[in-house]
Design an enzyme around this catalytic site. Structure first.
Site, mmCIF file in Angstrom:
data_model
loop_
_atom_site.group_PDB
_atom_site.id
_atom_site.type_symbol
_atom_site.label_atom_id
_atom_site.label_comp_id
_atom_site.label_asym_id
_atom_site.label_seq_id
_atom_site.Cartn_x
_atom_site.Cartn_y
_atom_site.Cartn_z
ATOM 1 N N THR A 57 -9.046 8.411 8.544
ATOM 2 C CA THR A 57 -8.365 7.325 8.230
ATOM 3 C C THR A 57 -8.226 6.099 9.096
ATOM 4 O O THR A 57 -7.489 5.233 8.695
ATOM 5 C CB THR A 57 -7.318 7.901 7.628
ATOM 6 N N LYS B 88 0.820 -1.344 -0.004
ATOM 7 C CA LYS B 88 0.021 0.013 -0.002
ATOM 8 C C LYS B 88 1.153 1.319 0.142
ATOM 9 O O LYS B 88 1.872 1.376 0.760
ATOM 10 C CB LYS B 88 -1.032 0.069 1.312
ATOM 11 N N GLY C 203 -8.365 2.946 10.664
ATOM 12 C CA GLY C 203 -8.826 1.363 10.214
ATOM 13 C C GLY C 203 -8.843 1.097 8.730
ATOM 14 O O GLY C 203 -9.537 0.265 8.329
ATOM 15 N N THR C 204 -8.137 1.848 8.208
ATOM 16 C CA THR C 204 -8.116 1.714 6.555
ATOM 17 C C THR C 204 -7.634 0.349 6.109
ATOM 18 O O THR C 204 -8.010 -0.215 5.285
ATOM 19 C CB THR C 204 -7.548 2.785 5.894
ATOM 20 N N GLY C 205 -6.328 -0.040 6.932
ATOM 21 C CA GLY C 205 -5.731 -1.124 6.563
ATOM 22 C C GLY C 205 -6.546 -2.295 6.836
ATOM 23 O O GLY C 205 -6.561 -3.265 6.255
ATOM 24 N N CYS C 206 -7.343 -2.142 8.129
ATOM 25 C CA CYS C 206 -8.308 -3.264 8.460
ATOM 26 C C CYS C 206 -9.325 -3.442 7.339
ATOM 27 O O CYS C 206 -9.656 -4.660 7.163
ATOM 28 C CB CYS C 206 -8.777 -3.003 9.749
#
Length: 272
Positions: A211, A179, A213-216
């Site tokens: 933003t 990412k 929790g965007t990776g989760c």
């Protein structure tokens, strides 16, 4: 067929990250979400004030009990926190062999608080990374996994993706989704690499503080979409598009005064 998707991760009481965000994402994308709790946190949109690990033997019991009864079509792994937990999860998933295993190597919260013990990095690198069918590190996480300074441009991202892919097993289809949200400037790019193909997924930065929790959310979206599409690049494109829309609609929510959550149900809830 509605896929059954499992998240193994920590609990964020604010609902922006961790298993609550994962279940929202899976539900929004038409999958039946299940969760195994690997850690508890005292957390809000500004900080993580305390972490309480779940004993590894109880995590093993959760995994074995669930898999013994329920068809699991995809697994997403998020915050595990400790080396013993990582080794336990690795061991049980090697036994049960889920068809799709999405690994989000969670290390640091959006607030900057550490969620993975430093001594647990080796267990993650040597255990779960080789086992995963797709890993979704951001640039700082990739730097830790590769024991190098994080890259800051698309050219070096491609080289990092190649090195990350070499950490994974060679049998079967395995992908790196690197990412690029930490790149400078307003143009961002994610890199998808399977050891052969190098696919760039371009994007534009959305100006917002929401933003958390965007990776989760991205990794959970991949787990929900992979059983339906059967194609990693297509699932990746759909997951990225879903996340972008969730970020763009995050202003509909008013949750906390720090990094707010994305709007997981942007396609379902009426806008304010």
């Amino acid at each position: 067929m509605i896929p059954n998707t499992l998240t193994i991760a920590g609990v964020d009481p604010s609902g922006g990250a961790g298993i609550l965000a994962d279940i929202k994402t899976m539900s929004a994308l038409g999958a039946y979400g299940m969760a195994i709790i690997a850690a508890l946190t005292a957390q809000n949109t500004q900080a993580v004030t305390r972490i309480c690990p779940v004993p590894p033997d109880f995590i093993a019991a959760q995994i074995d009990t669930l898999f013994a009864d329920v068809r699991v079509d995809a697994v997403k792994i998020g915050m595990l926190g400790q080396a013993g937990v990582i080794r336990t999860v690795t061991d049980r998933l090697m036994h049960w062999k889920p068809a799709h295993l999405v690994l989000d190597p969670v290390m640091v919260a959006k607030s900057g608080d550490h969620l993975l013990e430093r001594q647990a990095v080796d267990a993650l690198r040597s255990g779960l990374v080789p086992l995963a069918s797709i890993i979704t590190p951001n640039l700082p996480e990739a730097g830790v996994l590769l024991n190098q300074t994080p890259v800051d441009n698309p050219k070096d991202m491609r080289r990092a993706a190649e090195r990350l892919r070499r950490l994974m097993n060679d049998n079967g289809e395995r992908w790196v989704f690197l990412k690029g949200g930490h790149l400078p400037g307003n143009d961002t790019v994610d890199v998808l690499h399977d050891g052969d193909r190098m696919i760039e997924l371009p994007g534009r930065r959305i100006e917002t503080r929401n933003t958390h929790g965007t990776g989760c959310t991205l990794s959970a979206a991949l787990a929900a979409l992979l059983p339906r599409t059967g194609d990693v690049p297509e699932a990746a494109r759909q997951a990225k598009a879903y996340l972008e829309r969730a970020i763009a609609a995050s202003g509909q929510l008013q949750v906390g005064s720090g990094h707010g959550p994305v709007q997981h149900f942007h396609a379902w809830w009426p806008s304010a």
